[in-house]
Scaffold this motif. Structure first.
Motif, PDB file in Angstrom:
ATOM      1  N   VAL A 291       0.841  -1.203   0.000  1.00 34.22           N
ATOM      2  CA  VAL A 291       0.000   0.000   0.000  1.00 34.22           C
ATOM      3  C   VAL A 291       0.874   1.250   0.000  1.00 34.22           C
ATOM      4  O   VAL A 291       0.619   2.200  -0.758  1.00 34.22           O
ATOM      5  CB  VAL A 291      -0.967   0.002   1.206  1.00 34.22           C
ATOM      6  N   ALA A 292       1.918   1.273   0.812  1.00 32.97           N
ATOM      7  CA  ALA A 292       2.820   2.427   0.868  1.00 32.97           C
ATOM      8  C   ALA A 292       3.494   2.668  -0.475  1.00 32.97           C
ATOM      9  O   ALA A 292       3.613   3.817  -0.921  1.00 32.97           O
ATOM     10  CB  ALA A 292       3.866   2.222   1.958  1.00 32.97           C
ATOM     11  N   GLU A 293       3.925   1.602  -1.155  1.00 33.65           N
ATOM     12  CA  GLU A 293       4.551   1.758  -2.469  1.00 33.65           C
ATOM     13  C   GLU A 293       3.565   2.320  -3.482  1.00 33.65           C
ATOM     14  O   GLU A 293       3.914   3.174  -4.295  1.00 33.65           O
ATOM     15  CB  GLU A 293       5.118   0.422  -2.946  1.00 33.65           C
ATOM     16  N   LYS A 294       2.325   1.868  -3.450  1.00 35.57           N
ATOM     17  CA  LYS A 294       1.307   2.377  -4.371  1.00 35.57           C
ATOM     18  C   LYS A 294       1.041   3.857  -4.114  1.00 35.57           C
ATOM     19  O   LYS A 294       0.957   4.649  -5.050  1.00 35.57           O
ATOM     20  CB  LYS A 294       0.015   1.580  -4.247  1.00 35.57           C
ATOM     21  N   ILE A 295       0.935   4.225  -2.854  1.00 37.17           N
ATOM     22  CA  ILE A 295       0.711   5.633  -2.512  1.00 37.17           C
ATOM     23  C   ILE A 295       1.889   6.484  -2.984  1.00 37.17           C
ATOM     24  O   ILE A 295       1.691   7.558  -3.568  1.00 37.17           O
ATOM     25  CB  ILE A 295       0.467   5.788  -0.999  1.00 37.17           C
TER      26      ILE A 295
ATOM     27  N   LYS B 209       3.923   5.955  -5.473  1.00 39.58           N
ATOM     28  CA  LYS B 209       3.858   6.080  -6.930  1.00 39.58           C
ATOM     29  C   LYS B 209       2.799   7.090  -7.347  1.00 39.58           C
ATOM     30  O   LYS B 209       3.010   7.880  -8.269  1.00 39.58           O
ATOM     31  CB  LYS B 209       3.580   4.725  -7.574  1.00 39.58           C
ATOM     32  N   GLU B 210       1.648   7.071  -6.669  1.00 44.54           N
ATOM     33  CA  GLU B 210       0.576   8.019  -6.988  1.00 44.54           C
ATOM     34  C   GLU B 210       1.020   9.454  -6.695  1.00 44.54           C
ATOM     35  O   GLU B 210       0.704  10.366  -7.454  1.00 44.54           O
ATOM     36  CB  GLU B 210      -0.691   7.686  -6.197  1.00 44.54           C
ATOM     37  N   ILE B 211       1.748   9.651  -5.621  1.00 44.64           N
ATOM     38  CA  ILE B 211       2.258  10.978  -5.283  1.00 44.64           C
ATOM     39  C   ILE B 211       3.267  11.428  -6.332  1.00 44.64           C
ATOM     40  O   ILE B 211       3.210  12.569  -6.809  1.00 44.64           O
ATOM     41  CB  ILE B 211       2.882  10.985  -3.871  1.00 44.64           C
ATOM     42  N   GLU B 212       4.186  10.536  -6.717  1.00 42.12           N
ATOM     43  CA  GLU B 212       5.193  10.874  -7.715  1.00 42.12           C
ATOM     44  C   GLU B 212       4.569  11.243  -9.057  1.00 42.12           C
ATOM     45  O   GLU B 212       5.051  12.132  -9.751  1.00 42.12           O
ATOM     46  CB  GLU B 212       6.165   9.707  -7.905  1.00 42.12           C
ATOM     47  N   LYS B 213       3.486  10.562  -9.431  1.00 41.84           N
ATOM     48  CA  LYS B 213       2.812  10.829 -10.698  1.00 41.84           C
ATOM     49  C   LYS B 213       1.913  12.060 -10.627  1.00 41.84           C
ATOM     50  O   LYS B 213       1.352  12.473 -11.638  1.00 41.84           O
ATOM     51  CB  LYS B 213       1.979   9.617 -11.116  1.00 41.84           C
TER      52      LYS B 213
END
Length: 53
Positions: free
Chosen positions: A24-28, A30-34
């Motif tokens: 979940v942390a990795e997905k979040i 990535k969403e922040i970076e994008k």
């Protein structure tokens, strides 16, 4: 006997939830970076919600 059952169940459960937290942390991240998710400062959120800290 109950202690053995507890350790047999608790270790995999802890491993699963730790793994899930990382996923979940990795997905979040990535969403922040994008730019699809924004991070707000706590003070900004508290002010918007009219919460005095």
């Amino acid at each position: 006997m109950i202690a053995n059952f507890y350790s047999i169940v608790s270790y995999p459960a802890r491993f699963y939830f730790d793994y899930l937290d990382v996923a979940v942390a990795e997905k979040i991240n990535k969403e922040i970076e994008k730019g699809r998710m924004k991070v707000y400062e706590a003070e900004e959120v508290f002010k918007e919600l009219e919460i005095d800290v």
